[in-house]
Design a protein around this motif. Structure first.
Motif, PDB file in Angstrom:
ATOM      1  N   ASP A 318       0.863  -1.093   0.119  1.00 16.76           N
ATOM      2  CA  ASP A 318      -0.140  -0.042   0.101  1.00 16.76           C
ATOM      3  C   ASP A 318       0.663   1.460   0.057  1.00 16.76           C
ATOM      4  O   ASP A 318       0.270   2.281  -0.135  1.00 16.76           O
ATOM      5  N   LYS A 319       1.860   1.323   0.206  1.00 17.05           N
ATOM      6  CA  LYS A 319       3.119   2.275  -0.014  1.00 17.05           C
ATOM      7  C   LYS A 319       3.493   2.445  -1.415  1.00 17.05           C
ATOM      8  O   LYS A 319       4.485   3.295  -1.723  1.00 17.05           O
ATOM      9  N   GLY A 320       2.997   1.757  -2.213  1.00 16.25           N
ATOM     10  CA  GLY A 320       3.113   1.780  -3.787  1.00 16.25           C
ATOM     11  C   GLY A 320       4.578   1.229  -4.067  1.00 16.25           C
ATOM     12  O   GLY A 320       5.248   1.485  -5.187  1.00 16.25           O
ATOM     13  N   HIS A 321       5.200   0.433  -3.410  1.00 12.89           N
ATOM     14  CA  HIS A 321       6.368  -0.193  -3.723  1.00 12.89           C
ATOM     15  C   HIS A 321       6.460  -1.282  -5.111  1.00 12.89           C
ATOM     16  O   HIS A 321       7.533  -1.496  -5.818  1.00 12.89           O
ATOM     17  N   PRO A 322       5.295  -1.957  -5.255  1.00  7.96           N
ATOM     18  CA  PRO A 322       5.138  -2.530  -6.565  1.00  7.96           C
ATOM     19  C   PRO A 322       5.353  -1.560  -7.597  1.00  7.96           C
ATOM     20  O   PRO A 322       5.900  -2.159  -8.895  1.00  7.96           O
ATOM     21  N   GLY A 346      10.417  -4.353   5.238  1.00  3.77           N
ATOM     22  CA  GLY A 346       9.072  -4.886   5.013  1.00  3.77           C
ATOM     23  C   GLY A 346       9.336  -5.972   3.891  1.00  3.77           C
ATOM     24  O   GLY A 346      10.274  -6.493   3.385  1.00  3.77           O
ATOM     25  N   PRO A 347       8.007  -6.600   3.262  1.00  2.00           N
ATOM     26  CA  PRO A 347       8.118  -7.746   2.312  1.00  2.00           C
ATOM     27  C   PRO A 347       8.704  -7.352   1.225  1.00  2.00           C
ATOM     28  O   PRO A 347       9.336  -8.264   0.471  1.00  2.00           O
ATOM     29  N   TRP A 348       8.853  -5.869   0.553  1.00  2.00           N
ATOM     30  CA  TRP A 348       9.661  -5.697  -0.607  1.00  2.00           C
ATOM     31  C   TRP A 348      11.029  -5.659  -0.436  1.00  2.00           C
ATOM     32  O   TRP A 348      11.682  -5.197  -1.560  1.00  2.00           O
ATOM     33  N   ASP A 378      19.103  13.008  -4.720  1.00  2.00           N
ATOM     34  CA  ASP A 378      18.908  14.315  -5.467  1.00  2.00           C
ATOM     35  C   ASP A 378      17.484  14.346  -5.568  1.00  2.00           C
ATOM     36  O   ASP A 378      17.194  15.691  -5.606  1.00  2.00           O
ATOM     37  N   ILE A 379      16.587  13.534  -5.354  1.00  2.00           N
ATOM     38  CA  ILE A 379      15.361  13.603  -5.417  1.00  2.00           C
ATOM     39  C   ILE A 379      14.571  12.719  -4.701  1.00  2.00           C
ATOM     40  O   ILE A 379      15.023  11.416  -4.655  1.00  2.00           O
ATOM     41  N   PHE A 380      13.452  12.910  -3.741  1.00  2.00           N
ATOM     42  CA  PHE A 380      12.745  11.598  -3.139  1.00  2.00           C
ATOM     43  C   PHE A 380      11.547  11.277  -3.785  1.00  2.00           C
ATOM     44  O   PHE A 380      10.793  11.964  -4.409  1.00  2.00           O
ATOM     45  N   VAL A 381      11.269  10.053  -3.537  1.00  2.00           N
ATOM     46  CA  VAL A 381      10.137   9.523  -4.411  1.00  2.00           C
ATOM     47  C   VAL A 381       9.122   8.819  -3.467  1.00  2.00           C
ATOM     48  O   VAL A 381       9.480   8.152  -2.409  1.00  2.00           O
ATOM     49  N   ASN A 382       7.992   9.198  -3.681  1.00  2.00           N
ATOM     50  CA  ASN A 382       6.820   8.721  -2.799  1.00  2.00           C
ATOM     51  C   ASN A 382       5.818   8.195  -3.426  1.00  2.00           C
ATOM     52  O   ASN A 382       4.979   8.979  -4.025  1.00  2.00           O
ATOM     53  N   PRO A 383       5.789   6.708  -3.637  1.00  2.00           N
ATOM     54  CA  PRO A 383       4.899   6.067  -4.738  1.00  2.00           C
ATOM     55  C   PRO A 383       3.603   5.529  -4.156  1.00  2.00           C
ATOM     56  O   PRO A 383       2.896   4.651  -4.544  1.00  2.00           O
ATOM     57  N   THR A 384       3.222   6.435  -2.926  1.00  2.00           N
ATOM     58  CA  THR A 384       2.178   5.684  -2.010  1.00  2.00           C
ATOM     59  C   THR A 384       0.863   5.563  -2.784  1.00  2.00           C
ATOM     60  O   THR A 384       0.560   6.308  -3.514  1.00  2.00           O
ATOM     61  N   LEU A 385       0.265   4.485  -2.386  1.00  2.00           N
ATOM     62  CA  LEU A 385      -0.994   4.223  -3.095  1.00  2.00           C
ATOM     63  C   LEU A 385      -2.380   4.545  -1.908  1.00  2.00           C
ATOM     64  O   LEU A 385      -3.319   4.244  -2.065  1.00  2.00           O
ATOM     65  N   ARG A 386      -1.730   5.205  -0.800  1.00  2.00           N
ATOM     66  CA  ARG A 386      -2.694   5.474   0.207  1.00  2.00           C
ATOM     67  C   ARG A 386      -2.922   6.897   0.247  1.00  2.00           C
ATOM     68  O   ARG A 386      -2.201   7.832   0.511  1.00  2.00           O
TER      69      ARG A 386
END
Length: 488
Positions: A318-322, A346-348, A378-386
């Motif tokens: 749910d944090k978007g790691h897929p 975590g699992p990923w 250099d840049i932060f990625v937040n791929p969340t699905l929440r």
């Protein structure tokens, strides 16, 4: 004979249930889409490029924008010293506490340092140096007083916490009571006129989250029974929330979009909904290039690494790691000098390690160690699905002078990435994320550093712990005495 055709019924019931579920989804997503469009065309969003509401005055209870946009004088002592009760399921003492716990700790530690008498009612702590029996404990006069109810460490029992609160309230009544989400249930909250509850996620946002997570499923992959069951569970929860939320006298939304939903979908009177964004420790997160270079060398990022991306948090679906796993695995086939640093567990975790030396997986990190992590990227990625809540990691990265790549959700777009200069937004799918990352690579570190400077300036004006604490202090004063509701 009455059971001869029993094997046919589950099939019919399944289709009926799916149809009913789709109707519920449509019933709630249409208002959400309306709110998104409404929010993006409102006068508030038209002023989002500015971090302040110019020359605003009036009753703060009528403000429908984030209070963080208003300047509150940072005087040394508050006009009135308040006795504040806090209900929090957990109180953070571990290395990597959750966002709600960190919010509670940051906020109420800041209020205690300003001289307020803060009493926290929470579950037993894991730390053996703490008292677990309900006896108040505090490390100093400027720290919150912690009341742990009896029982198993980390297991919340609101009825036991209420007993401790009632005992202290009889000794000397509290001026204001603050609940972190539903730590204090509505059955007890309905009679408390001086109570405010901060919502770190509501069921309507959780429904959206479930939909976005299922959309990551391959077309040929069947819908999991657990997901189907979760839909049936969350829809009644939304309906229940709409009914019982009225029992809380004051509502604090931690994002602008959540405030819209509470007013327009949950039908809470607008004077009882207040938007106060989360804040992070401004002393713990700041730009420090030398610290970043040291951290890169320590973890083994080569000097010829042309671009370093970073992601932090729990490594769960749910944090978007897929999405990030798929997008980055394709990105590195075209760009050999791009690296990814992963702070979390975590699992990923093992999946990321499969991508080879271009990915550094560091495990869970304490907030103090995250300072070096943010400065190394250099840049932060937040791929969340929440869509629910408001990730502190985005604020921490911006405070550290980093541009961001974030999911295009109303909460993020309306409260954090309010200016295109702050970074890149993508639809919650791997293809859209990959397009954003390709644009990041094209721009390169020099341009990203310019964006990061703009992020830092905005974050320093909106997301500091002191800014959040002053806004909550004014709300609590307003709850105690109406004269404090008038701004300025």
């Amino acid at each position: 004979m009455a059971f001869n055709n029993k094997h046919k019924k589950p099939h019919l019931i399944f289709h009926s249930n799916v149809f009913t579920t789709l109707l519920f989804i449509l019933a709630f997503t249409v208002p959400i889409l309306f709110l998104i469009l409404h929010t993006c065309t409102s006068s508030l969003c038209s002023s989002c490029v500015s971090n302040k509401v110019e020359a605003w005055s009036g009753d703060l209870r009528n403000a429908q924008f984030a209070w963080n946009r208003l300047p509150f004088p940072h005087v040394q002592s508050p006009p009135v010293v308040l006795k504040i009760a806090v209900f929090s399921r957990k109180w953070p003492i571990g290395a990597a506490p959750g966002g709600m716990e960190r919010h509670a700790y940051t906020l109420h530690t800041a209020l205690a340092r300003r001289g307020h008498s803060v009493h926290v009612f929470t579950s037993p702590l894991v730390d053996n140096n703490r008292d677990h029996t309900g006896t108040p404990s505090s490390t100093s006069s400027n720290s919150p007083i912690i009341h742990c109810h009896e029982g198993e460490a980390g297991k919340w029992r609101y009825n036991k916490a209420w007993e401790l609160f009632d005992e202290e309230n009889r000794r000397e009544p509290f001026d204001v009571i603050h609940s972190e989400s539903v730590a204090l249930p509505h059955s007890l909250a309905r009679n408390l006129k001086n109570l405010a509850v901060s919502w770190h996620g509501i069921a309507l946002e959780s429904l959206q989250s479930s939909i976005y997570q299922d959309l990551t499923r391959n077309p040929n992959e069947p819908m999991s029974p657990a997901f189907n069951e979760s839909l049936y569970g969350v829809v009644p929860k939304v309906l229940n929330e709409i009914r019982f939320f009225h029992n809380y006298n004051h509502h604090v939304a931690i994002s602008d979009s959540c405030g819209e939903m509470l007013r327009d979908v949950y039908q809470i009177p607008r004077r009882r909904v207040h938007v106060i964004l989360n804040g992070v420790d401004e002393n713990g997160f700041r730009n420090d290039l030398s610290l970043g270079h040291e951290f890169r060398a320590k973890i083994g990022v080569p000097i010829n690494g042309s671009l370093v991306l970073g992601v932090a948090g729990r490594l769960v679906k749910d944090k978007g790691h897929p999405l990030l796993y798929e997008a980055f695995s394709k990105l590195i086939t075209k760009h050999p000098h791009v690296y990814l640093i992963v702070a979390g567990s975590g699992p990923w975790e093992n999946r990321y390690k499969e991508l080879g030396p271009r990915v550094q997986v560091l495990g869970s990190m304490s907030p103090s160690k995250l300072k070096a992590f943010y400065n190394a990227i250099d840049i932060f990625v937040n791929p969340t699905l929440r869509p629910q809540g408001l990730d502190l990691t985005l604020m921490e990265a911006m405070m550290s002078g980093k541009a961001v790549v974030a999911s295009r959700f109303p909460s993020i777009k309306g409260s954090i990435v309010v200016n295109d200069e702050f970074g890149f937004m993508f639809s919650p799918n791997a293809g859209s994320l990959l397009e954003a990352l390709e644009e990041v690579v094209r721009e390169g570190p020099k341009r990203l550093a310019q964006r990061g400077k703009a992020c830092q300036e905005y974050a320093a004006s909106m997301f500091t712990a002191s800014k959040m604490a002053l806004a909550y202090e004014r709300l609590f004063l307003c709850i105690k005495n109406d004269t404090f509701c008038v701004y300025p």
